[in-house]
Write an enzyme that holds these catalytic residues in place. Structure first.
Site, PDB file in Angstrom:
ATOM      1  N   THR A 171      82.906 -44.756 -61.891  1.00 63.95           N
ATOM      2  CA  THR A 171      81.713 -44.002 -61.507  1.00 63.95           C
ATOM      3  C   THR A 171      81.162 -44.452 -60.154  1.00 63.95           C
ATOM      4  OG1 THR A 171      80.366 -45.564 -62.768  1.00 63.95           O
ATOM      5  CG2 THR A 171      81.036 -43.520 -63.882  1.00 63.95           C
ATOM      6  N   THR A 219      77.119 -50.647 -57.674  1.00 63.43           N
ATOM      7  CA  THR A 219      76.237 -51.307 -58.631  1.00 63.43           C
ATOM      8  C   THR A 219      77.051 -51.628 -59.876  1.00 63.43           C
ATOM      9  OG1 THR A 219      75.539 -49.318 -59.824  1.00 63.43           O
ATOM     10  CG2 THR A 219      74.341 -49.838 -57.798  1.00 63.43           C
ATOM     11  N   THR A 220      76.449 -52.332 -60.821  1.00 61.57           N
ATOM     12  CA  THR A 220      77.157 -52.641 -62.063  1.00 61.57           C
ATOM     13  C   THR A 220      77.541 -51.369 -62.807  1.00 61.57           C
ATOM     14  OG1 THR A 220      75.947 -54.724 -62.270  1.00 61.57           O
ATOM     15  CG2 THR A 220      77.033 -53.879 -64.252  1.00 61.57           C
ATOM     16  N   CYS A 221      76.611 -50.430 -62.879  1.00 65.08           N
ATOM     17  CA  CYS A 221      76.888 -49.192 -63.618  1.00 65.08           C
ATOM     18  C   CYS A 221      77.632 -48.156 -62.772  1.00 65.08           C
ATOM     19  CB  CYS A 221      75.593 -48.589 -64.162  1.00 65.08           C
ATOM     20  SG  CYS A 221      74.238 -48.516 -62.960  1.00 65.08           S
ATOM     21  N   TYR A 222      77.576 -48.312 -61.445  1.00 61.65           N
ATOM     22  CA  TYR A 222      78.283 -47.390 -60.548  1.00 61.65           C
ATOM     23  C   TYR A 222      79.067 -48.221 -59.524  1.00 61.65           C
ATOM     24  CZ  TYR A 222      75.125 -43.853 -62.459  1.00 61.65           C
ATOM     25  OH  TYR A 222      74.433 -43.021 -63.306  1.00 61.65           O
TER      26      TYR A 222
END
Length: 390
Positions: free
Chosen positions: A72, A141-144
């Site tokens: 992502t 980022t961690t989630c992206y």
């Protein structure tokens, strides 16, 4: 309700549309009906008047959601065919403006620039079903975690594509001239020296907001023809100026009302959205837009019977006055004068040049008329009206 001899409701008109009994005419057809029968009889006879315009509408653009990549990405910067889109939204949402040029465009470094491709052209290409190259960058980022993503896509590949235009269907606009000795290039087109041409941009009596000059029927939820599909008025547009000076029949004599509109691009057709290149100025989007005006009473019949000879605008110098913020008119002219092919300013006969297409404007009004007559399009009753004149 008692102030008028004729009183109709949106519900009554929509019921007639559903039953195939609604009487629908274009704004041009309504002129003769009102003139021959009077406003009261016209209001009893006609239920809906359709309007239309097709012209450059610079304040246009689109919210695009392009779906998640694997891994992502939070796309902080995105380009479509080299045209930057604003990425300060959610992870894979962006907004592309019609006037945004490609990053490689030389702009006006070699004057006047051509502005061959921009956001308006991207929107046209997507609606036409063409492949567009998308490139995105993120900071991770961690989630992206992804930092770069690109692919070729079509409109069908986008989960959502919403045309979102903060200012369209400008109600009246200046007639532009050039009083200097050199050619100038403006958003009103190329203006030749010594008042050799006069450019204007309105469909006049066919123009949507000219047929409801005081906004008695237009507001949040008004259903419209937008880019060949169905759209909605969602707010008043930027630069909405309802307090502009007006004639006795309510028509503003200077730029006045505007509307904020939205619509699903997947319903639209490329013949009604055309990327525009305005020499020496920039990119834009020429757009087809039409509003059905319900004839609720004789006042609305009278408004929708307006003639080009009853609509006036100001002649403004775009070489000196406009860029310097000087409010001065070189004369007031009617749209009958403008559409005749020439106007007279300070004793000089000047040929006129429309930026609006009357041919396409008529097609919008006729298409909308056909949709309503076939029961494919119903009126949207506004939740509140646009702010009007005091």
């Amino acid at each position: 309700m008692g102030a008028f001899e004729v009183n109709k409701t949106y519900r009554e008109i929509n019921e007639k549309i559903a039953a195939g009994k609604a009487v629908v005419v274009t704004a041009e057809e309504m002129i003769d009906i009102v003139e021959n029968e009077g406003a009261v009889k016209a209001a009893r006879r006609v239920d809906v008047v359709t309007t239309g315009t097709f012209a450059p509408m610079c304040s246009s653009g689109a919210f695009l959601n392009f779906g998640h990549a694997q891994p992502t990405i939070k796309a902080s910067k995105t380009w479509f065919n080299g045209v930057p889109a604003y990425g300060g939204l959610a992870a894979v949402d962006c907004y592309i403006g019609a006037t945004e040029p490609t990053e490689e465009d030389p702009l006006n470094k070699v004057y006047p620039g051509s502005f061959n491709y921009g956001g308006g052209h991207v929107i046209e290409d997507l609606v036409a079903g063409k492949k567009v190259h998308m490139r995105s960058e993120g900071y991770g980022t961690t989630c992206y975690p992804n930092r770069f993503f690109e692919k070729d896509l079509t409109l069908a590949d986008l989960p959502q594509a919403l045309l979102c235009n903060p200012r369209n269907a400008y109600q009246n606009y200046n007639c532009a001239i050039n009083t200097t000795k050199k050619t100038i290039y403006t958003y009103m087109g190329t203006l030749k020296p010594r008042m050799a041409n006069a450019n204007y941009c309105s469909a006049g009596a066919l123009s949507p907001l000219m047929n409801d000059p005081c906004y008695r029927t237009i507001g949040l939820g008004t259903r419209i023809f937008l880019g060949g599909g169905v759209g909605y008025v969602t707010w008043w547009g930027t630069q909405h100026k309802p307090q502009a000076p007006r004639t006795e029949n309510g028509i503003p004599t200077t730029p006045s009302g505007t509307i904020f509109v939205m619509g699903d691009m997947k319903q639209m057709k490329s013949e009604w959205l055309r990327g525009a290149s305005i020499r020496g100025y920039g990119c834009s989007l020429s757009l087809g837009l039409g509003i059905p005006i319900p004839v609720l009473n004789e006042e609305m019949a009278r408004y929708t019977g307006v003639k080009d000879s009853e609509i006036f605008t100001q002649v403004v110098d775009y070489a000196m006055d406009y860029p310097n913020g000087v409010s001065r008119s070189y004369g007031q002219v009617s749209y009958a004068d403008l559409k005749s092919g020439s106007i007279t300013v300070e004793g000089k006969i000047i040929p006129t040049v429309p930026l609006s297409s009357m041919v396409k404007g008529r097609e919008v009004a006729l298409t909308l008329k056909e949709w309503i007559e076939r029961g494919k399009f119903f009126l949207g009753e506004p939740q509140f009206l646009l702010p009007g004149p005091a």
